[in-house]
Design a protein around this motif. Structure first.
Motif, PDB file in Angstrom:
ATOM      1  N   ASP A  96      60.378  22.887   0.882  1.00 46.85           N
ATOM      2  CA  ASP A  96      61.779  22.575   0.629  1.00 46.85           C
ATOM      3  C   ASP A  96      62.068  21.152   1.087  1.00 46.85           C
ATOM      4  N   PRO A  97      62.921  20.444   0.344  1.00 45.99           N
ATOM      5  CA  PRO A  97      63.251  19.077   0.766  1.00 45.99           C
ATOM      6  C   PRO A  97      64.095  19.114   2.038  1.00 45.99           C
ATOM      7  N   PRO A  98      64.079  18.026   2.798  1.00 43.25           N
ATOM      8  CA  PRO A  98      64.919  17.977   3.997  1.00 43.25           C
ATOM      9  C   PRO A  98      66.387  18.143   3.603  1.00 43.25           C
ATOM     10  N   PRO A  99      67.207  18.717   4.474  1.00 39.07           N
ATOM     11  CA  PRO A  99      68.616  18.957   4.125  1.00 39.07           C
ATOM     12  C   PRO A  99      69.411  17.679   3.859  1.00 39.07           C
ATOM     13  N   ASP A 100      68.978  16.569   4.401  1.00 36.37           N
ATOM     14  CA  ASP A 100      69.732  15.323   4.209  1.00 36.37           C
ATOM     15  C   ASP A 100      69.173  14.466   3.075  1.00 36.37           C
ATOM     16  N   THR A 101      68.387  15.065   2.177  1.00 33.38           N
ATOM     17  CA  THR A 101      67.774  14.323   1.082  1.00 33.38           C
ATOM     18  C   THR A 101      68.796  14.054  -0.021  1.00 33.38           C
ATOM     19  N   THR A 102      68.418  13.252  -0.987  1.00 29.71           N
ATOM     20  CA  THR A 102      69.319  12.906  -2.084  1.00 29.71           C
ATOM     21  C   THR A 102      69.450  14.067  -3.078  1.00 29.71           C
ATOM     22  N   ALA A 103      70.504  14.013  -3.851  1.00 27.56           N
ATOM     23  CA  ALA A 103      70.716  15.026  -4.891  1.00 27.56           C
ATOM     24  C   ALA A 103      69.581  14.990  -5.912  1.00 27.56           C
ATOM     25  N   MET A 104      69.063  13.812  -6.196  1.00 32.68           N
ATOM     26  CA  MET A 104      67.962  13.677  -7.155  1.00 32.68           C
ATOM     27  C   MET A 104      66.734  14.437  -6.660  1.00 32.68           C
ATOM     28  N   VAL A 105      66.364  14.268  -5.406  1.00 36.57           N
ATOM     29  CA  VAL A 105      65.194  14.948  -4.853  1.00 36.57           C
ATOM     30  C   VAL A 105      65.415  16.456  -4.851  1.00 36.57           C
ATOM     31  N   MET A 106      66.601  16.889  -4.476  1.00 34.93           N
ATOM     32  CA  MET A 106      66.901  18.325  -4.481  1.00 34.93           C
ATOM     33  C   MET A 106      66.786  18.884  -5.898  1.00 34.93           C
ATOM     34  N   ASN A 107      67.299  18.119  -6.864  1.00 39.13           N
ATOM     35  CA  ASN A 107      67.245  18.556  -8.257  1.00 39.13           C
ATOM     36  C   ASN A 107      65.805  18.650  -8.750  1.00 39.13           C
ATOM     37  N   ILE A 108      64.986  17.677  -8.427  1.00 38.10           N
ATOM     38  CA  ILE A 108      63.581  17.686  -8.833  1.00 38.10           C
ATOM     39  C   ILE A 108      62.875  18.925  -8.275  1.00 38.10           C
ATOM     40  N   HIS A 109      63.111  19.217  -7.013  1.00 39.92           N
ATOM     41  CA  HIS A 109      62.496  20.401  -6.406  1.00 39.92           C
ATOM     42  C   HIS A 109      62.949  21.673  -7.118  1.00 39.92           C
ATOM     43  N   GLU A 110      64.227  21.753  -7.430  1.00 40.34           N
ATOM     44  CA  GLU A 110      64.753  22.936  -8.128  1.00 40.34           C
ATOM     45  C   GLU A 110      64.142  23.048  -9.527  1.00 40.34           C
ATOM     46  N   LEU A 111      64.031  21.937 -10.233  1.00 42.16           N
ATOM     47  CA  LEU A 111      63.481  21.962 -11.590  1.00 42.16           C
ATOM     48  C   LEU A 111      62.010  22.372 -11.593  1.00 42.16           C
TER      49      LEU A 111
END
Length: 156
Positions: free
Chosen positions: A39-54
């Protein structure tokens, strides 16, 4: 081939296997490549969170703009480039008839390094055949498309 990308403070190393002839669209990139990202760190960017979800979503459910986002980040290319080429091929007749065409996806696809196409020559051929009939592309996409075509030998 090993692809290295920087995501937040962690390094991600993917060992990309050869692509099967058919892609199981019910599987996610994580399932296809056999590598689960933490899982990405909680303070990461929306782009990184989105990439992980995708990466966790079945590839058959990805929308064109999501394919463009992943491809533009060089993620899952062995599986996503063939899907993107298929979408571009299927929508090309609408563009020729004066309809809308997804230039963002086309741009993401044609700006990948030539090495990305080595293991998927049929997709490279199909893309080359598809784009020859496109008209009314924006100047910046047309320039990148011409560069892509110049790196693809005719026999590919």
């Amino acid at each position: 081939m090993t692809i290295t990308g920087e995501w937040g403070s962690e390094q991600v190393h993917e060992k990309i296997p050869l692509v099967p002839q058919t892609i199981d669209r019910s599987r996610s990139l994580e399932q296809l490549d056999g590598h689960s990202w933490p899982d990405p760190p909680p303070d990461t960017t929306a782009m990184v969170m989105n990439i992980h979800e995708l990466r966790r979503r079945p590839v058959g459910l990805l929308e064109p703009h999501e394919l463009a986002r992943l491809i533009g980040q060089d993620i899952g290319l062995p599986w996503l480039l063939p899907l993107a080429v298929e979408f571009l091929r299927d929508t090309a007749p609408r563009q020729a008839a004066g309809g809308w065409y997804d230039e963002d996806l086309l741009y993401a696809v044609v700006t990948r390094r030539p090495e990305a196409w080595v293991d998927i020559p049929a997709s490279a051929r199909e893309l080359r055949d598809t784009v020859t009939g496109l008209t009314d592309l924006s100047r910046y996409v047309k320039r990148e498309l011409e560069a892509f075509l110049s790196t693809r030998p005719e026999e590919v």
